[in-house]
Design an enzyme around this catalytic site. Structure first.
Site, PDB file in Angstrom:
ATOM      1  N   SER A 101      27.748  36.688  41.716  1.00 30.00           N
ATOM      2  CA  SER A 101      27.143  37.357  42.957  1.00 30.00           C
ATOM      3  C   SER A 101      26.812  36.313  43.995  1.00 30.00           C
ATOM      4  O   SER A 101      28.015  35.711  44.653  1.00 30.00           O
ATOM      5  CB  SER A 101      25.953  38.146  42.422  1.00 30.00           C
ATOM      6  OG  SER A 101      25.198  38.876  43.530  1.00 30.00           O
ATOM      7  N   ASP A 241      27.411  39.884  49.996  1.00 29.54           N
ATOM      8  CA  ASP A 241      27.369  38.663  49.106  1.00 29.54           C
ATOM      9  C   ASP A 241      28.510  38.555  48.465  1.00 29.54           C
ATOM     10  O   ASP A 241      29.542  39.155  48.735  1.00 29.54           O
ATOM     11  CB  ASP A 241      26.065  38.824  47.985  1.00 29.54           C
ATOM     12  CG  ASP A 241      26.318  39.993  46.973  1.00 29.54           C
ATOM     13  OD1 ASP A 241      27.061  41.055  47.475  1.00 29.54           O
ATOM     14  OD2 ASP A 241      25.657  40.033  46.163  1.00 29.54           O
ATOM     15  N   ASP A 243      30.030  39.251  45.514  1.00 31.63           N
ATOM     16  CA  ASP A 243      30.631  40.207  44.934  1.00 31.63           C
ATOM     17  C   ASP A 243      30.394  41.619  45.549  1.00 31.63           C
ATOM     18  O   ASP A 243      30.816  42.552  45.105  1.00 31.63           O
ATOM     19  CB  ASP A 243      30.273  40.486  43.565  1.00 31.63           C
ATOM     20  CG  ASP A 243      28.782  40.757  43.138  1.00 31.63           C
ATOM     21  OD1 ASP A 243      28.054  40.877  44.280  1.00 31.63           O
ATOM     22  OD2 ASP A 243      28.614  41.244  42.283  1.00 31.63           O
ATOM     23  N   ASP A 245      28.206  43.776  46.160  1.00 30.50           N
ATOM     24  CA  ASP A 245      27.307  44.874  45.721  1.00 30.50           C
ATOM     25  C   ASP A 245      25.858  44.801  46.599  1.00 30.50           C
ATOM     26  O   ASP A 245      25.348  45.879  46.440  1.00 30.50           O
ATOM     27  CB  ASP A 245      26.876  44.598  44.453  1.00 30.50           C
ATOM     28  CG  ASP A 245      26.169  43.503  43.990  1.00 30.50           C
ATOM     29  OD1 ASP A 245      25.857  42.475  44.674  1.00 30.50           O
ATOM     30  OD2 ASP A 245      25.730  43.627  42.746  1.00 30.50           O
TER      31      ASP A 245
END
Length: 449
Positions: A101, A241, A243, A245
């Site tokens: 992340s 961010d 990833d 999400d």
């Protein structure tokens, strides 16, 4: 021994804490637990962000999956929420995302999704961990034609983009959008989705090289995006961010629009259009008091859960709500996806901008952010979770809550990883709050040392 699974999967420094061996064993145990009831050879989607360690961990994870007779379907670099969506679209049995992340490049992580695209419950994670640590002998080790295979989801990104562009009826022609892709998993998906919907773009941090993910960029470092929006005359900016999400926004003046404000803007728009389920938004105990005040003024109930998007989702699913999220930019639009989705969040916020004809700063003004003061009390780690057992501490907290009950809020919570009790006060008088928070923190330190 500490629990292997944290708040968002298994995470650690790649190749020392999160090793290839651990990834292999996670692949074996995870594939078994998530698919053991299946009557067919299960298929599991595997994707990753742009970290240099992704290739190593993908190879080990796929080997583990195949070793118990499951088939790995490799999607390459796509956002975490794409995994949640594509598991459902492709009717797969589970999904795995390799990502840490917003953490620096040396970290990586492995998080699992079930066949419906939901992150795993604590109970399922505990079962995977128990087998991996204590009962690996129960795992099957087929031979010959019983082994799993590796295939590729070559249309994964295109299918995810097709899904994203169908979540709005608006076209974004005439809107200038700035994007900070964090040199991460959004580097293709976010620009392509925006272009498909007609926006004009200016983009930064969109050249991942395996080593620069989240490096002074993305949703944890908003300075470059703020400057870019102002310098380029953009109508709005979005930062993701690593990833993708989560998503944070910047208005045309360069001011931050955090997750609480995104919830306020989109939630109010949904209420006005008659599609906000039960006129309710789900936040967390860390949601700014201003969100609650906005809700009160507009007939929207603001519920609070424990910190973590998984707990927000659990409450949404349990009681039938369709929007929720966190200040950090994890926003869940349950009508569309089963987890926080940064690019989807940007599209929904842009849709409100387009429908309303208002500037981003005007939309954001519906919620006044109340000042917050946060002071950490360093305590004996063995005592931190029992702070309310101390009568003096309990009385001090009660007195503080009474003091700020009319025009503020007091929140006391412990750190999950450090020997800290956090004292947070929200209100209007920053000097008064700071003095009161420091006084209580000192008291807690003295009593729990």
């Amino acid at each position: 021994m500490a629990r292997l699974f944290g708040t968002d999967g298994v995470r650690g420094v790649a190749n020392t804490e999160l090793t290839g061996d651990l990834a292999f064993r996670l692949g074996r145990a995870g594939a078994y637990v998530l698919t053991k009831e299946k009557k067919h050879a299960p298929r599991i989607l595997v994707a990753m962000d742009t970290r240099i360690s992704g290739d190593m961990l993908e190879s080990a994870l796929v080997a583990g999956i195949c070793s118990v007779g499951a088939h790995a379907v490799v999607a390459g670099v796509i956002p975490t929420p794409a995994v949640a969506y594509l598991v459902r679209k492709y009717r797969l049995d589970a999904g795995v995302m390799i990502s840490a992340s917003h953490n620096p490049v040396e970290y990586n992580g492995i998080k699992f999704f079930d066949e419906q695209g939901y992150k795993l419950s604590d109970e399922l994670e505990d079962e995977i961990e128990d087998i991996l640590m204590s009962r690996p002998e129960i795992l099957p080790s087929p031979t010959g034609i019983g082994l799993g295979t590796k295939g590729y989801a070559e249309e994964a990104l295109d299918d995810y983009l097709a899904f994203l562009t169908k979540t709005t009826t608006e076209k974004f022609g005439g809107i200038k959008v700035a994007l900070d892709c964090a040199n991460g998993a959004a580097y293709k998906a976010a620009p392509l989705a925006m272009l498909d919907l007609g926006a004009s773009l200016c983009i930064i941090h969109n050249e991942p090289d395996g080593t620069n993910i989240n490096d002074k960029c993305g949703s944890t470092h908003m300075e470059d995006l703020k400057a870019m929006v102002v310098e380029n005359g953009a109508d709005i900016g979005f930062a993701f961010d690593g990833d993708a999400d989560r998503c944070l926004a910047v208005d045309e003046k360069g001011n931050l629009i955090d997750g609480d404000k995104i919830l306020a803007i989109c939630g109010l728009d949904m209420k006005q259009r008659g599609c906000l389920e039960k006129d309710t938004i789900v936040g967390t105990v860390m949601s700014n008091l201003g969100l609650t005040m906005m809700g009160r003024e507009n007939g929207i109930e603001i519920l609070q859960t424990a910190v973590g998007d998984r707990y927000v989702l659990e409450r949404m699913l349990a009681d039938g709500y369709n929007i929720g999220g966190e200040q950090s930019g994890h926003v869940i639009f349950l009508d569309y996806n089963s987890t926080g989705d940064g690019v989807l969040t940007a599209i929904q916020l842009l849709s409100v901008l387009k429908r309303s004809g208002k500037k981003a700063s005007e939309l954001a003004s519906i919620m006044q952010v109340m000042p917050q003061v946060l002071v950490n009390a360093r305590v004996n780690n063995a005592k931190k979770n029992n702070y309310m057992d101390d009568e003096v501490v309990r009385k001090g907290i009660e007195e503080l809550e009474a003091e700020f009950s009319q025009d503020g809020r007091v929140l006391i919570r412990t750190s999950g990883t450090e020997p800290l009790v956090r004292v947070m006060i929200e209100g209007k008088d920053i000097e008064k709050m700071d003095k009161a928070a420091r006084k209580l923190a000192s008291l807690i330190e003295e009593r729990l040392k």
